[in-house]
Design an enzyme around this catalytic site. Structure first.
Site: not given
Ligand code: ADP
Ligand code: ADP
Ligand code: ZN
Length: 209
Positions: A13, A87, A121, A154
Site C-alpha cells: 500500500k 479498516r 522493510r 518499524r
Molecule cells: P500495516 O503495515 O499493518 O498496514 P499501518 O501502517 O497502516 O499498518 O498501521 C499501523 C497501525 O496503526 C495498525 O497496526 C493499527 O494499530 C493502527 N491503524 C492504522 N490505521 C487504522 C485504522 N483505520 N483503524 C484502526 N487502527 C488503525
Molecule cells: P504496506 O504499506 O501495505 O504495509 P509496503 O508498501 O510498506 O506495504 O511494502 C512492504 C515491503 O515490501 C517494503 O519493504 C516494500 O519496499 C516491499 N514491496 C512493496 N511492494 C512490493 C512488490 N510488488 N514486490 C516486492 N517488494 C515489494
C-alpha cells in the site's frame, strides 16, 4: 476522484501510494503514518496510542473517525488517496459522510510473502518513503533517496506482530471488502506481482473510472 487502497500489511500500500501520488497528484492520507507521528511527537493522543500500536491492535473506530474528520481541512477539495482506512465496517460507513470514495483497490498477498517483505522493510524517518533491502534498495544504504534522512525499521515489523496484524486484517477488514463490493466500487489486484506491474494494473483501474 477519491481512491482507497486496502490490503494486508506488506501488500504494498505504501509503495503504490507513493507512485500514485507522483503520477496523479493525490493527497495521501496514511492513517498508520498519522498515528505514528502522534506517538513520535509524544502528544497527549500519542501517549495513549503507544501501547495500542505496539500491541498491533486496531485503534477504536470512534477515535479514528474523529481523527480523520479533524484532518479533513488538509484535503478538502483535493483528490484523496486513503491508505489504511477504512479498516472496519463502521469506519467505512462513517467515511461516506467525510469523503466520497469512487474506487477501492484491494491488494492481495499471502502471509509468507508478507513476512519476507516486512523483514527487509526500511522506512525513512522523515518522509516515510518505503524501501526493501533486496526488492527496492535505496541508492545509499541507510539513507533516503528523496530527502537524505536516515532509514529505520518499524518496531512492529517482527514476525509475531506481522502475523497478528495479518490475522486482524483477515478478520476485521473482510466486511469492508464486502461493503464496497456491494457498492460496485471494488477491484482486487494481485499484490504479489512486481511493483511496476501492480502499479500499471492500478492505473488501468483508475483510468477506467
Ligand atoms: P500495516 O503495515 O499493518 O498496514 P499501518 O501502517 O497502516 O499498518 O498501521 C499501523 C497501525 O496503526 C495498525 O497496526 C493499527 O494499530 C493502527 N491503524 C492504522 N490505521 C487504522 C485504522 N483505520 N483503524 C484502526 N487502527 C488503525
Ligand atoms: P504496506 O504499506 O501495505 O504495509 P509496503 O508498501 O510498506 O506495504 O511494502 C512492504 C515491503 O515490501 C517494503 O519493504 C516494500 O519496499 C516491499 N514491496 C512493496 N511492494 C512490493 C512488490 N510488488 N514486490 C516486492 N517488494 C515489494
Ligand atoms: Zn525521506
Amino acid at each position: 476522484m477519491n481512491l482507497a487502497l486496502l490490503g494486508p500489511p506488506g501488500s504494498g500500500k505504501g509503495t503504490q501510494s507513493e507512485k500514485l501520488v507522483r503520477k496523479y497528484g493525490f493527497f495521501h492520507v496514511s492513517t498508520g503514518d498519522m498515528l505514528r507521528e502522534e506517538v513520535k511527537q509524544n502528544t497527549p493522543l500519542g501517549k495513549g496510542l503507544y501501547g495500542i500500536l505496539k500491541r498491533c491492535e486496531l485503534v477504536q473506530d470512534a477515535l479514528m473517525i474523529e481523527l480523520l474528520g479533524q484532518y479533513v481541512t488538509h484535503f478538502a477539495g483535493k483528490s484523496v488517496l486513503l491508505d489504511g482506512f477504512p479498516r472496519t465496517v463502521p469506519q467505512a460507513r462513517a467515511l461516506s459522510a467525510i469523503v466520497d470514495v469512487d474506487l477501492v483497490v484491494v491488494l492481495s498477498a499471502p502471509v509468507e510473502l508478507v513476512l519476507e517483505r516486512m523483514g527487509g522493510r526500511w522506512v525513512c524517518s522523515a518522509c516515510a518513503t518505503t524501501y526493501h533491502t533486496s526488492f527496492a534498495p535505496p541508492r545509499q544504504q541507510g539513507v533516503c533517496d528523496r530527502c537524505g534522512a536516515n532509514l529505520v525499521q518499524r518496531t512492529d515489523d517482527q514476525p509475531a506482530t506481522i502475523r497478528r496484524r495479518y490475522g486482524l486484517y483477515t478478520t476485521q477488514t473482510q466486511g469492508v471488502l464486502a461493503f464496497y463490493q456491494n457498492l460496485g466500487k471494488m477491484v482486487r489486484i494481485d499484490g504479489t506481482m512486481n511493483s511496476d506491474v501492480v502499479f500499471e494494473t492500478i492505473c488501468q483501474a483508475v483510468e477506467k473510472k
